[in-house]
Design a protein around this motif. Structure first.
Motif, PDB file in Angstrom:
ATOM      1  N   GLU A   1       0.843  -1.211   0.000  1.00  0.00           N
ATOM      2  CA  GLU A   1       0.000   0.000   0.000  1.00  0.00           C
ATOM      3  C   GLU A   1       0.870   1.251   0.000  1.00  0.00           C
ATOM      4  N   GLY A   2       1.937   1.224   0.806  1.00  0.00           N
ATOM      5  CA  GLY A   2       2.811   2.389   0.892  1.00  0.00           C
ATOM      6  C   GLY A   2       3.560   2.666  -0.394  1.00  0.00           C
ATOM      7  N   ALA A   3       3.772   1.637  -1.208  1.00  0.00           N
ATOM      8  CA  ALA A   3       4.516   1.821  -2.457  1.00  0.00           C
ATOM      9  C   ALA A   3       3.622   2.271  -3.607  1.00  0.00           C
ATOM     10  N   LEU A   4       2.327   2.123  -3.460  1.00  0.00           N
ATOM     11  CA  LEU A   4       1.411   2.529  -4.519  1.00  0.00           C
ATOM     12  C   LEU A   4       1.163   4.033  -4.477  1.00  0.00           C
ATOM     13  N   ARG A   5       0.680   4.576  -5.570  1.00  0.00           N
ATOM     14  CA  ARG A   5       0.356   5.995  -5.648  1.00  0.00           C
ATOM     15  C   ARG A   5      -1.043   6.248  -5.110  1.00  0.00           C
ATOM     16  N   HIS A   6      -1.338   7.494  -4.836  1.00  0.00           N
ATOM     17  CA  HIS A   6      -2.684   7.868  -4.432  1.00  0.00           C
ATOM     18  C   HIS A   6      -3.663   7.545  -5.570  1.00  0.00           C
ATOM     19  N   GLY A   7      -4.721   6.823  -5.245  1.00  0.00           N
ATOM     20  CA  GLY A   7      -5.704   6.436  -6.261  1.00  0.00           C
ATOM     21  C   GLY A   7      -5.529   5.016  -6.751  1.00  0.00           C
ATOM     22  N   ASP A   8      -4.296   4.444  -6.597  1.00  0.00           N
ATOM     23  CA  ASP A   8      -4.103   3.033  -6.926  1.00  0.00           C
ATOM     24  C   ASP A   8      -4.832   2.180  -5.890  1.00  0.00           C
ATOM     25  N   GLU A   9      -5.255   0.984  -6.284  1.00  0.00           N
ATOM     26  CA  GLU A   9      -6.046   0.149  -5.382  1.00  0.00           C
ATOM     27  C   GLU A   9      -5.418  -1.230  -5.263  1.00  0.00           C
ATOM     28  N   LEU A  10      -5.402  -1.743  -4.020  1.00  0.00           N
ATOM     29  CA  LEU A  10      -4.810  -3.043  -3.742  1.00  0.00           C
ATOM     30  C   LEU A  10      -5.867  -3.963  -3.141  1.00  0.00           C
ATOM     31  N   TYR A  11      -5.944  -5.175  -3.677  1.00  0.00           N
ATOM     32  CA  TYR A  11      -6.938  -6.151  -3.228  1.00  0.00           C
ATOM     33  C   TYR A  11      -6.237  -7.443  -2.809  1.00  0.00           C
ATOM     34  N   ARG A  12      -6.804  -8.127  -1.824  1.00  0.00           N
ATOM     35  CA  ARG A  12      -6.373  -9.484  -1.513  1.00  0.00           C
ATOM     36  C   ARG A  12      -7.447 -10.428  -2.038  1.00  0.00           C
ATOM     37  N   ILE A  13      -7.093 -11.291  -2.984  1.00  0.00           N
ATOM     38  CA  ILE A  13      -8.105 -12.135  -3.627  1.00  0.00           C
ATOM     39  C   ILE A  13      -7.920 -13.612  -3.306  1.00  0.00           C
ATOM     40  N   GLY A  14      -6.913 -13.932  -2.496  1.00  0.00           N
ATOM     41  CA  GLY A  14      -6.693 -15.320  -2.105  1.00  0.00           C
ATOM     42  C   GLY A  14      -5.764 -15.378  -0.925  1.00  0.00           C
ATOM     43  N   GLY A  15      -5.266 -16.568  -0.581  1.00  0.00           N
ATOM     44  CA  GLY A  15      -4.394 -16.724   0.580  1.00  0.00           C
ATOM     45  C   GLY A  15      -3.221 -15.769   0.567  1.00  0.00           C
ATOM     46  N   ASP A  16      -2.302 -15.950  -0.398  1.00  0.00           N
ATOM     47  CA  ASP A  16      -1.159 -15.048  -0.511  1.00  0.00           C
ATOM     48  C   ASP A  16      -1.170 -14.338  -1.853  1.00  0.00           C
ATOM     49  N   GLU A  17      -2.352 -14.174  -2.424  1.00  0.00           N
ATOM     50  CA  GLU A  17      -2.497 -13.555  -3.739  1.00  0.00           C
ATOM     51  C   GLU A  17      -3.116 -12.166  -3.607  1.00  0.00           C
ATOM     52  N   PHE A  18      -2.447 -11.195  -4.201  1.00  0.00           N
ATOM     53  CA  PHE A  18      -2.913  -9.812  -4.213  1.00  0.00           C
ATOM     54  C   PHE A  18      -3.037  -9.356  -5.663  1.00  0.00           C
ATOM     55  N   VAL A  19      -3.868  -8.333  -5.870  1.00  0.00           N
ATOM     56  CA  VAL A  19      -3.951  -7.689  -7.177  1.00  0.00           C
ATOM     57  C   VAL A  19      -3.992  -6.183  -6.960  1.00  0.00           C
ATOM     58  N   ALA A  20      -3.158  -5.466  -7.705  1.00  0.00           N
ATOM     59  CA  ALA A  20      -3.226  -4.010  -7.706  1.00  0.00           C
ATOM     60  C   ALA A  20      -3.871  -3.561  -9.014  1.00  0.00           C
ATOM     61  N   VAL A  21      -4.777  -2.591  -8.914  1.00  0.00           N
ATOM     62  CA  VAL A  21      -5.418  -2.001 -10.091  1.00  0.00           C
ATOM     63  C   VAL A  21      -4.958  -0.560 -10.171  1.00  0.00           C
ATOM     64  N   ILE A  22      -4.295  -0.213 -11.261  1.00  0.00           N
ATOM     65  CA  ILE A  22      -3.697   1.117 -11.387  1.00  0.00           C
ATOM     66  C   ILE A  22      -4.040   1.711 -12.741  1.00  0.00           C
ATOM     67  N   GLU A  23      -4.078   3.033 -12.789  1.00  0.00           N
ATOM     68  CA  GLU A  23      -4.304   3.750 -14.044  1.00  0.00           C
ATOM     69  C   GLU A  23      -2.957   4.272 -14.556  1.00  0.00           C
ATOM     70  N   VAL A  24      -2.627   3.980 -15.807  1.00  0.00           N
ATOM     71  CA  VAL A  24      -1.330   4.366 -16.375  1.00  0.00           C
ATOM     72  C   VAL A  24      -1.533   4.934 -17.778  1.00  0.00           C
ATOM     73  N   ASN A  25      -0.515   5.639 -18.257  1.00  0.00           N
ATOM     74  CA  ASN A  25      -0.539   6.164 -19.626  1.00  0.00           C
ATOM     75  C   ASN A  25       0.128   5.205 -20.618  1.00  0.00           C
ATOM     76  N   ARG A  26       1.119   4.418 -20.116  1.00  0.00           N
ATOM     77  CA  ARG A  26       1.866   3.498 -20.982  1.00  0.00           C
ATOM     78  C   ARG A  26       2.132   2.217 -20.211  1.00  0.00           C
ATOM     79  N   PRO A  27       2.297   1.102 -20.909  1.00  0.00           N
ATOM     80  CA  PRO A  27       2.626  -0.154 -20.224  1.00  0.00           C
ATOM     81  C   PRO A  27       3.895  -0.047 -19.387  1.00  0.00           C
TER      82      PRO A  27
END
Length: 473
Positions: free
Chosen positions: A386-412
């Motif tokens: 969470e601390g490494a993500l930017r403001h507005g980025d979102e972090l989810y826990r979707i399993g035991g040790d599995e996380f997903v971050a959803v972020i908005e970007v301009n380029r890959p």
């Protein structure tokens, strides 16, 4: 039946009535001597029809919404309704089990506007046409007398409180609730200003503003804001320690230092009422620029209002906590699969990146040190990511040790850089993670995008873990 005598009897009595309620009661009483019927007069009080006088029934409704029943229909239309068979009228409101017919006439003011209704219901045979004429003539006389006496009775303060209590209960947000509480305090107390102070995580804070700039209420808010949290805390503490208080306004007796900001704002009358529990409640201040002496009944009503406001606020906060618990992981506090599914469903092709994250060697932690140690790893890692993500980025826990971050970007490439920041954050707390990155393709389902991110993640695993891989566009 001598209908002229009925009209004469009521007409003689009406001028002796000194209040609208008396005029209604005498009309009903006189009519009851001639008509074996259930008789009632309902007058408009605020937004309802209030039963002011009635006879001939074991129970009547105290108030009726102005669009309900035959009485509501007559009041809304201003036209008489004669119902020979109440069983055939869907608007009939049952007050007696044996009623068969009804005559309901509008009570009009001299300008022809409805101010209420006169209602008669029979359980036996009745000459409805004759009674219609009699009731209309009596209602016209009654309406004229009510207007001469100043109109329908005013809404009592207890009725106001009841009406506002319903608004508090139905408030959808804390902001709406605070606004409703302040409005209610002004209306029920008849004082001109009200301010709600609530204790929050960062100390006392002022509730929703409801007054125009320059009004007493806005001046009080400005003075309290300038006085600061410490002064607000002292005022709250006083109210919770000793209870509600009100001004006598006696000359030569200045207020205490804690109340000085209120007098600087121009308040000469004040009621202060504690709200909620001492630890996390607050204070309701009701004030006026006029020098008045609030009576104890006013203070009691404000205490009832404060109690109702707190109950409604506590309910809103409880519901918010339950919603948060239902949508978040209890261990890490991160949102879980439900909110994640909603979020990726709104992903923007080419702009929204999914970062699939897996903790390297997590099974060994659980097997070697136990699940409590594994839980500590997950919580620590969640905070680090969470601390490494930017403001507005979102972090989810979707399993035991599995996380997903959803972020908005301009380029890959931007998504890859953020993924690398996450791996660095994990290393700083002594862990490593593998991250797969994917950007949605046009027309691609969110599930397929996540699957490509997972595939990129497993490629990192195969190549030695602790790294980032971008899925093919």
């Amino acid at each position: 039946m001598d209908h002229q005598r009925v009209i004469r009897d009521v007409t003689v009595r009406l001028p002796m009535a000194s209040t609208a309620a008396e005029a209604c009661q005498w009309t009903v009483t006189a009519l009851a001597r001639y008509a074996p019927a259930t008789i009632s007069v309902l007058l408009q009080v605020h937004d309802r029809l209030r039963c002011v006088a009635a006879t001939g029934s074991w129970q009547v409704y105290s108030t009726v919404p102005p669009d309900t029943g035959i009485v509501g229909r007559v009041y809304a239309s201003g036209r008489t309704s004669v119902v020979p068979d109440v069983a055939a009228d869907p608007d009939y409101i049952p007050v007696r089990p044996d009623v068969s017919s009804e005559v309901c006439v509008p009570v009009l003011d001299p300008a022809g506007r409805p101010i209420g209704v006169l209602d008669l219901q029979w359980s036996g045979p009745a000459d409805l046409a004759a009674w219609r004429d009699t009731a209309e003539r009596l209602a016209a006389r009654l309406g004229a007398r009510i207007v001469a006496l100043g109109g329908p009775p005013a809404e009592s303060r207890s009725e106001k409180l009841l009406r506002h209590a319903a608004a508090l209960t139905s408030a959808p947000t804390e902001w709406d609730l605070m606004h409703a509480a302040i409005t209610a305090a002004r209306d029920v107390s008849t004082l001109s200003a009200a301010v709600l102070v609530l204790v929050g995580r960062e100390g006392p804070r002022l509730g929703a503003p409801t007054a125009a700039p320059g009004d007493l209420e806005s001046r009080i808010r400005a003075e309290l804001a300038e006085a600061g949290p410490e002064a607000l805390g002292r005022m709250i503490s006083l109210a919770h320690r000793y209870g509600a208080g009100y001004t006598l306004g006696e000359a030569g007796h200045p207020p205490t230092d804690d109340h000085a900001p209120l007098t600087r704002a121009g308040a000469r009358t004040l009621v202060a009422v504690p709200v909620g529990p001492p630890a996390g409640g607050g204070l309701l201040l009701i004030a006026d620029e006029r020098l008045l002496r609030p009576d104890p009944t006013t203070v009691n009503l404000m205490e009832l209002l404060a109690g109702q406001a707190w109950n409604a606020l506590d309910r809103l906060r409880t519901l918010a906590r339950l919603r948060e618990q239902a949508s978040s992981d209890p261990l890490t506090g991160l949102r879980h699969t439900g909110p994640f599914g909603q979020r990726i469903a709104a992903a923007t092709p080419g702009r929204t990146a999914l970062l699939a994250i897996d903790v390297d060697g997590f099974k060994n932690v659980n097997d070697t040190y136990g699940h409590q140690a594994g839980d500590r790893v997950l919580v620590g890692l969640a905070r680090a990511l969470e601390g490494a993500l930017r403001h507005g980025d979102e972090l989810y826990r979707i399993g035991g040790d599995e996380f997903v971050a959803v972020i908005e970007v301009n380029r890959p490439e931007e998504a890859v850089r953020i993924a690398e920041r996450l791996t660095e954050a994990a290393r700083r707390i002594g862990r490593t993670i593998s991250v797969g990155v994917a950007l949605p393709r046009p027309g691609e389902s969110p599930d397929l995008t996540l699957r490509r991110a997972d595939q990129a993640l497993y490629r990192v695993k195969r190549e030695g873990r602790d790294g980032v891989h971008l899925a093919a566009a």
